[in-house]
Motif scaffolding. Structure first.
Motif, mmCIF file in Angstrom:
data_model
loop_
_atom_site.group_PDB
_atom_site.id
_atom_site.type_symbol
_atom_site.label_atom_id
_atom_site.label_comp_id
_atom_site.label_asym_id
_atom_site.label_seq_id
_atom_site.Cartn_x
_atom_site.Cartn_y
_atom_site.Cartn_z
ATOM 1 N N GLY A 77 0.823 -1.208 0.000
ATOM 2 C CA GLY A 77 0.000 0.000 0.000
ATOM 3 C C GLY A 77 0.856 1.256 0.000
ATOM 4 O O GLY A 77 0.606 2.200 -0.738
ATOM 5 N N SER A 92 -3.977 1.352 -4.655
ATOM 6 C CA SER A 92 -3.598 1.467 -3.239
ATOM 7 C C SER A 92 -4.255 2.690 -2.598
ATOM 8 O O SER A 92 -4.590 2.666 -1.419
ATOM 9 N N TYR A 95 -7.655 1.450 -1.738
ATOM 10 C CA TYR A 95 -7.541 0.517 -0.607
ATOM 11 C C TYR A 95 -7.448 1.270 0.718
ATOM 12 O O TYR A 95 -8.232 1.037 1.642
ATOM 13 N N VAL A 96 -6.514 2.199 0.791
ATOM 14 C CA VAL A 96 -6.310 2.927 2.040
ATOM 15 C C VAL A 96 -7.553 3.753 2.382
ATOM 16 O O VAL A 96 -8.044 3.743 3.518
ATOM 17 N N ALA A 148 -4.219 -1.203 5.876
ATOM 18 C CA ALA A 148 -4.531 0.131 5.348
ATOM 19 C C ALA A 148 -3.993 1.226 6.273
ATOM 20 O O ALA A 148 -3.416 2.210 5.814
#
Lengths: 275, 254
Positions: A77, A92, A95-96, A148
């Motif tokens: 990430g 990413s 995702y975070v 995350a």
């Protein structure tokens, strides 16, 4: 001499540690009084203590598996968030953002209850991958969730490595990947380990959420007995004290690890400036 | 400089623009084998940017850079340019003002890192080469120390050894003594002088150390507002500069 001056003069006789110890003792006395005020059924508590304690290994197992999953996800990430590749960076970033923006408990339910509904679209031999047990679901959810958060820790760690380090590596002919792997990451990981320890301690407590889908860990056992006998507070106090003890033990080891890591970066021994 | 020998470094029309600030305005520079060129001038004149264009830590906005026959033409990044960039960097050694040693590696690990990682040299061979580099700069006894335990002068000498271990065709020095305490400057200059005079290393040095320049440089080049406006052997330039700006600067610093 007024009262305040006399008190200060008296106080100077005792070390800070001694005074700190007195404060802690007073806090424990206050807690004991509070405990007594609740008129808890201590016989009941002692009777069920072993049953609740039996959840500790699973709590620790879930936390360790969770952190082992979270670390590589966090690294990916972090690299993605710093990448100039739009696909990697975009994935990413999502995702975070998404995982940090939704509650862990919802994520646990989505993995435990939601994934099996997608199994019907998967080819036969792969369907098993969508139907996960409570422990696997919990570890997956914790790992993805903490990954995350920790991605941001690792990203800050990577960015804390000075640009001069990157330039020195590039001036030697190293590629971007070599520079990252050999020069930047080793330094970034060193500064990332203490906050990662904090995340692990937080994860020990958040593993209690995995109990909600029926994992027989610490919190599940405590709330089960509490509901069964209508003595919720008794069992939850036990659970709280056990979580506190567990996190205290890990805090102690974290402190030792931090001191050890600092060692290579501290001028010690004889004559740092000797010529 | 032998006129027929191919230059090790050759810059043609190098321009560098940051935003709307033109830091380099089309610089030409040739450095022959074994030659020591000192670039001097006021801070902000573009000396460091010019040096950093040689190993492409700064990519020129236009113009070309050639090092040891590897040619880099300014333009958008692509596979060919990146590969030329790495080729040039592995043929140049750079020493920075603030050392930039790798703090997580010991002295010898700092020195062997690039030979092992970039040139795929076996570790044992790299160790021997690294030790020779460390001996050359006089810090072989510190090989297992970590950079934080070294003095500034020792750090800079390790940084020189680290660059030498790549056996570069040319060494670039970017104000190598500016971050040092006054009493430590001498040991670094002595190592550089030894490299220049004993080992015949090709060097481009940006420095304010005029004593070093007069003693060691084959040529001094004066940089002013993004142009190299005058160059020549120290004996001719000092006291005999033609351009009034060069004369004024030299009078101020000498």
């Amino acid at each position: 001499m007024n009262i305040r001056d006399r008190l200060e003069a008296r106080s100077a006789h005792y070390s800070f540690r001694a005074k700190l110890a007195v404060v802690w003792i007073l806090i424990f006395v206050a807690l004991a009084v509070l405990f007594a005020a609740f008129r808890f059924d201590t016989a009941f508590m002692l009777q069920w203590l072993p049953f609740i304690l039996a959840g500790v290994p699973l709590t620790i197992l879930i936390s360790i598996m969770g952190i082992l999953l979270a670390v590589p996800l966090a690294l990916l990430g972090a690299l993605g968030r710093l990448s100039r590749n739009p696909v990697f960076n975009g994935i990413s970033g999502f995702y975070v953002s998404f995982i940090r923006g939704t509650p862990l408990i919802v994520q646990i339910f989505f993995i435990y209850l939601g994934l099996p509904q997608l199994a019907q679209y998967a080819p036969g031999p792969l369907q098993g991958l969508f139907i996960l047990g409570t422990i696997t679901s919990g570890v997956l959810a914790l790992g993805i969730n903490y990954g995350a958060y920790m991605a941001e820790i690792f990203r800050a760690g990577i960015q804390s490595v000075g640009h001069g380090q990157v330039e020195a590596a590039q001036a030697l002919g190293m590629t971007r990947t070599q520079t990252m792997r050999r020069i930047v990451l080793p330094q970034a990981i060193r500064v990332s380990i203490p906050p990662t320890g904090n995340e692990f301690i937080a994860m020990i407590k958040d593993s209690s959420l995995v109990g909600i889908v029926g994992t027989q860990e610490l919190f599940f056992r405590a709330s089960k007995i509490g509901r069964q006998y209508f003595q919720n507070l008794e069992t939850l106090v036990i659970a709280a004290l056990i979580y506190w003890l567990l996190t205290s033990i890990f805090s102690y080891f974290q402190g030792r690890l931090e001191r050890r890591l600092a060692r290579g970066y501290v001028r010690e021994g004889g004559g740092p400036h000797g010529h | 400089m032998g006129t027929e020998a191919r230059p090790v470094v050759s810059l043609r029309g190098v321009r560098k623009v940051f935003g709307d600030n033109e830091v380099l305005k089309g610089v030409n520079l040739d450095v022959g084998p074994g030659e020591v060129v000192v670039i001097f001038g006021r801070s902000g004149s573009g000396k460091s940017t010019l040096l950093r264009c040689i190993n492409l830590l700064e990519e020129p906005t236009s113009g070309s850079v050639e090092v040891d026959g590897i040619r880099y033409e300014a333009g958008p990044g692509n596979r060919r340019r990146r590969s030329a960039m790495r080729e040039i960097r592995s043929r140049t050694g750079m020493v920075f003002q603030d050392f930039n040693l790798f703090p997580h590696l010991s002295v010898i690990e700092n020195v062997v890192e690039a030979p092992v990682t970039v040139n795929r040299m076996p570790r044992a061979e790299a160790d021997r080469l690294g030790m020779r580099s460390l001996e050359k700069v006089g810090v072989a006894d510190k090989k297992d120390e970590y950079p934080i335990r070294l003095s500034g002068g020792q750090k800079q000498r390790v940084a020189i050894a680290r660059a030498l271990a790549m056996q570069p065709e040319v060494m670039l020095f970017d104000e190598p003594t500016s971050a040092l305490d006054p009493e430590l400057i001498g040991e670094v200059l002595a190592v550089m002088k030894d490299l220049a005079l004993e080992s015949g290393t090709t060097m481009v040095v940006v420095t304010h150390e005029m004593g070093f320049a007069r003693e060691v440089a084959d040529r001094m080049a004066f940089m002013h507002e993004g142009n190299l406006i005058e160059e020549g052997p120290p004996a001719e330039l000092v006291g005999g500069a033609r351009d009034p700006r060069t004369r004024r600067f030299l009078e101020a610093v000498l």
